[in-house]
Motif scaffolding. Structure first.
Motif, PDB file in Angstrom:
ATOM      1  N   VAL A   2      80.088  24.274  68.282  1.00  0.00           N
ATOM      2  CA  VAL A   2      79.630  25.580  67.811  1.00  0.00           C
ATOM      3  C   VAL A   2      79.118  26.391  68.997  1.00  0.00           C
ATOM      4  N   LEU A   3      79.636  27.607  69.138  1.00  0.00           N
ATOM      5  CA  LEU A   3      79.233  28.503  70.219  1.00  0.00           C
ATOM      6  C   LEU A   3      78.198  29.527  69.772  1.00  0.00           C
ATOM      7  N   GLY A   4      78.178  29.818  68.475  1.00  0.00           N
ATOM      8  CA  GLY A   4      77.234  30.810  67.970  1.00  0.00           C
ATOM      9  C   GLY A   4      77.263  30.896  66.459  1.00  0.00           C
ATOM     10  N   ILE A   5      76.129  31.291  65.894  1.00  0.00           N
ATOM     11  CA  ILE A   5      76.001  31.495  64.447  1.00  0.00           C
ATOM     12  C   ILE A   5      75.295  32.823  64.243  1.00  0.00           C
ATOM     13  N   GLY A   6      75.779  33.599  63.290  1.00  0.00           N
ATOM     14  CA  GLY A   6      75.139  34.866  62.946  1.00  0.00           C
ATOM     15  C   GLY A   6      75.091  35.035  61.442  1.00  0.00           C
ATOM     16  N   ILE A   7      74.053  35.680  60.967  1.00  0.00           N
ATOM     17  CA  ILE A   7      73.909  35.973  59.544  1.00  0.00           C
ATOM     18  C   ILE A   7      73.353  37.377  59.398  1.00  0.00           C
ATOM     19  N   ASP A   8      73.758  38.057  58.338  1.00  0.00           N
ATOM     20  CA  ASP A   8      73.215  39.378  58.075  1.00  0.00           C
ATOM     21  C   ASP A   8      73.210  39.633  56.579  1.00  0.00           C
ATOM     22  N   ILE A   9      72.245  40.417  56.143  1.00  0.00           N
ATOM     23  CA  ILE A   9      72.158  40.867  54.763  1.00  0.00           C
ATOM     24  C   ILE A   9      71.816  42.354  54.784  1.00  0.00           C
ATOM     25  N   ILE A  10      72.440  43.096  53.890  1.00  0.00           N
ATOM     26  CA  ILE A  10      72.200  44.543  53.835  1.00  0.00           C
ATOM     27  C   ILE A  10      72.203  45.002  52.381  1.00  0.00           C
ATOM     28  N   GLU A  11      71.348  45.963  52.095  1.00  0.00           N
ATOM     29  CA  GLU A  11      71.320  46.544  50.758  1.00  0.00           C
ATOM     30  C   GLU A  11      72.542  47.453  50.582  1.00  0.00           C
ATOM     31  N   THR A  12      73.228  47.298  49.484  1.00  0.00           N
ATOM     32  CA  THR A  12      74.414  48.097  49.208  1.00  0.00           C
ATOM     33  C   THR A  12      74.090  49.590  49.201  1.00  0.00           C
ATOM     34  N   ALA A  13      72.967  49.968  48.600  1.00  0.00           N
ATOM     35  CA  ALA A  13      72.584  51.387  48.535  1.00  0.00           C
ATOM     36  C   ALA A  13      72.363  51.965  49.921  1.00  0.00           C
ATOM     37  N   ARG A  14      71.861  51.158  50.839  1.00  0.00           N
ATOM     38  CA  ARG A  14      71.611  51.634  52.203  1.00  0.00           C
ATOM     39  C   ARG A  14      72.913  51.979  52.918  1.00  0.00           C
ATOM     40  N   ILE A  15      73.912  51.114  52.781  1.00  0.00           N
ATOM     41  CA  ILE A  15      75.193  51.394  53.432  1.00  0.00           C
ATOM     42  C   ILE A  15      75.875  52.576  52.751  1.00  0.00           C
ATOM     43  N   ALA A  16      75.750  52.686  51.431  1.00  0.00           N
ATOM     44  CA  ALA A  16      76.335  53.816  50.708  1.00  0.00           C
ATOM     45  C   ALA A  16      75.718  55.128  51.181  1.00  0.00           C
ATOM     46  N   GLU A  17      74.407  55.141  51.327  1.00  0.00           N
ATOM     47  CA  GLU A  17      73.706  56.346  51.790  1.00  0.00           C
ATOM     48  C   GLU A  17      74.158  56.741  53.185  1.00  0.00           C
ATOM     49  N   HIS A 111      78.589  39.297  47.944  1.00  0.00           N
ATOM     50  CA  HIS A 111      77.929  40.548  47.572  1.00  0.00           C
ATOM     51  C   HIS A 111      77.663  40.587  46.079  1.00  0.00           C
ATOM     52  N   ILE A 112      76.617  41.317  45.753  1.00  0.00           N
ATOM     53  CA  ILE A 112      76.267  41.639  44.379  1.00  0.00           C
ATOM     54  C   ILE A 112      75.979  43.132  44.353  1.00  0.00           C
ATOM     55  N   GLN A 113      75.618  43.652  43.234  1.00  0.00           N
ATOM     56  CA  GLN A 113      75.389  45.093  43.131  1.00  0.00           C
ATOM     57  C   GLN A 113      74.355  45.588  44.136  1.00  0.00           C
ATOM     58  N   LEU A 114      73.297  44.830  44.374  1.00  0.00           N
ATOM     59  CA  LEU A 114      72.191  45.293  45.209  1.00  0.00           C
ATOM     60  C   LEU A 114      72.335  44.990  46.696  1.00  0.00           C
ATOM     61  N   ALA A 115      73.070  43.946  47.049  1.00  0.00           N
ATOM     62  CA  ALA A 115      73.102  43.532  48.451  1.00  0.00           C
ATOM     63  C   ALA A 115      74.386  42.783  48.785  1.00  0.00           C
ATOM     64  N   ALA A 116      74.634  42.699  50.085  1.00  0.00           N
ATOM     65  CA  ALA A 116      75.755  41.915  50.603  1.00  0.00           C
ATOM     66  C   ALA A 116      75.250  41.102  51.782  1.00  0.00           C
ATOM     67  N   CYS A 117      75.835  39.924  51.956  1.00  0.00           N
ATOM     68  CA  CYS A 117      75.468  39.103  53.113  1.00  0.00           C
ATOM     69  C   CYS A 117      76.714  38.460  53.688  1.00  0.00           C
ATOM     70  N   ALA A 118      76.597  38.049  54.934  1.00  0.00           N
ATOM     71  CA  ALA A 118      77.722  37.391  55.607  1.00  0.00           C
ATOM     72  C   ALA A 118      77.176  36.407  56.625  1.00  0.00           C
ATOM     73  N   VAL A 119      77.964  35.357  56.850  1.00  0.00           N
ATOM     74  CA  VAL A 119      77.662  34.355  57.867  1.00  0.00           C
ATOM     75  C   VAL A 119      78.905  34.210  58.736  1.00  0.00           C
ATOM     76  N   VAL A 120      78.698  34.135  60.038  1.00  0.00           N
ATOM     77  CA  VAL A 120      79.775  33.935  60.995  1.00  0.00           C
ATOM     78  C   VAL A 120      79.433  32.745  61.878  1.00  0.00           C
ATOM     79  N   VAL A 121      80.398  31.863  62.067  1.00  0.00           N
ATOM     80  CA  VAL A 121      80.252  30.726  62.970  1.00  0.00           C
ATOM     81  C   VAL A 121      81.386  30.797  63.990  1.00  0.00           C
ATOM     82  N   LEU A 122      81.020  30.772  65.274  1.00  0.00           N
ATOM     83  CA  LEU A 122      81.989  30.766  66.363  1.00  0.00           C
ATOM     84  C   LEU A 122      82.161  29.337  66.839  1.00  0.00           C
ATOM     85  N   GLU A 123      83.405  28.916  66.937  1.00  0.00           N
ATOM     86  CA  GLU A 123      83.716  27.540  67.320  1.00  0.00           C
ATOM     87  C   GLU A 123      84.599  27.552  68.568  1.00  0.00           C
ATOM     88  N   ALA A 124      84.367  26.619  69.477  1.00  0.00           N
ATOM     89  CA  ALA A 124      85.177  26.519  70.699  1.00  0.00           C
ATOM     90  C   ALA A 124      86.558  26.004  70.366  1.00  0.00           C
TER      91      ALA A 124
END
Length: 124
Positions: A2-17, A111-124
């Motif tokens: 594993v070279l890297g791991i990232g995670i993020d969560i964002i409110e759907t309304a925020r991205i829409a705005e 994702h759900i109505q209120l939020a979305a999340c994602a996880v990324v794993v980088l592998e050699a």
């Protein structure tokens, strides 16, 4: 390895705005294929939010911040025949992926109505 791991969560309304308020932001962040995909979904903003979260998780996995250095369109999300997301890299992002000897990029988006999340794993 594993070279890297990232995670993020964002409110759907925020991205829409942000997308509705900032003219041209959608085209700056998302590829034409991503825009077409999201807009044909029943709840487009959930899909835009999920893709944005995946891009941000990727940047975190690479060890960058959202500094404006990287073009987010250069890390587009597509879906395979089963619907699973994967990255399509171009430009500077493609160069960085190769430079860091990334062999495989794993991404998952939820994702759900209120939020979305994602996880990324980088592998050699």
């Amino acid at each position: 390895m594993v070279l890297g791991i990232g995670i993020d969560i964002i409110e759907t309304a925020r991205i829409a705005e942000k997308l509705q308020r900032s003219r041209g932001l959608m085209e700056k962040v998302f590829s034409p294929a991503e825009i077409e995909y999201c807009q044909r979904m029943a709840e487009p903003m959930q899909h835009f939010a999920g893709r944005f979260a995946a891009k941000e998780a990727l940047i975190k996995a690479l060890g960058f911040g959202l500094t404006g250095y990287l073009d987010l369109k250069d890390a587009a999300i597509a879906n395979n025949e089963l619907g699973a997301p994967y990255f399509v890299f171009a430009g500077e992002m493609s160069r960085i992926i190769q430079e860091r000897s990334v062999g495989r990029v794993h991404v998952t988006i939820s994702h759900i109505q209120l939020a979305a999340c994602a996880v990324v794993v980088l592998e050699a």
